[in-house]
Design a protein around this motif. Structure first.
Motif: not given
Length: 106
Positions: A14-15, A18-35
């Motif tokens: 995104v933009a 930013m690689h948002f990994l929360r959904d691909p990893l199916d995280c429920e409590q934590v968000g992880v992004t590689v920028l």
């Protein structure tokens, strides 16, 4: 399966950064992004007060400045900074490419 695995480069950025990994990893409590920041890249000023998200930024490669509530905090590879939800933050990348890992919860 008790785990999830993804390579961040397989996640559409995104933009252009930013690689948002929360959904691909199916995280429920934590968000992880590689920028992955190009030289001179600057993010948008923002906070997470409405969501109550505390964040930790880890600079894995390069140099950058994180502006926190108007104060510039210089980072070099290996540095980590914790940001409370209400702090306004903006990432300003340095003169070379850099990579951050951004973690937020809850």
């Amino acid at each position: 399966m008790s785990y999830a695995k993804v390579n961040y480069t397989d996640v559409e950025p995104v933009a252009d950064a930013m690689h948002f990994l929360r959904d691909p990893l199916d995280c429920e409590q934590v968000g992880v992004t590689v920028l992955d920041c190009d030289a001179g890249w600057t993010g948008k000023p923002h906070d997470h007060a409405d969501e109550g998200h505390e964040e930790v930024y880890i600079l894995v490669e390069g140099t950058a400045t994180v502006e926190v509530d108007g104060e510039d905090v210089s980072l070099e590879a290996g540095d980590a900074i914790k940001l409370p939800p209400e702090a306004e933050r903006t990432i300003h990348n340095g003169e070379t490419e850099s990579t951050f890992v951004l973690v937020g919860a809850p």
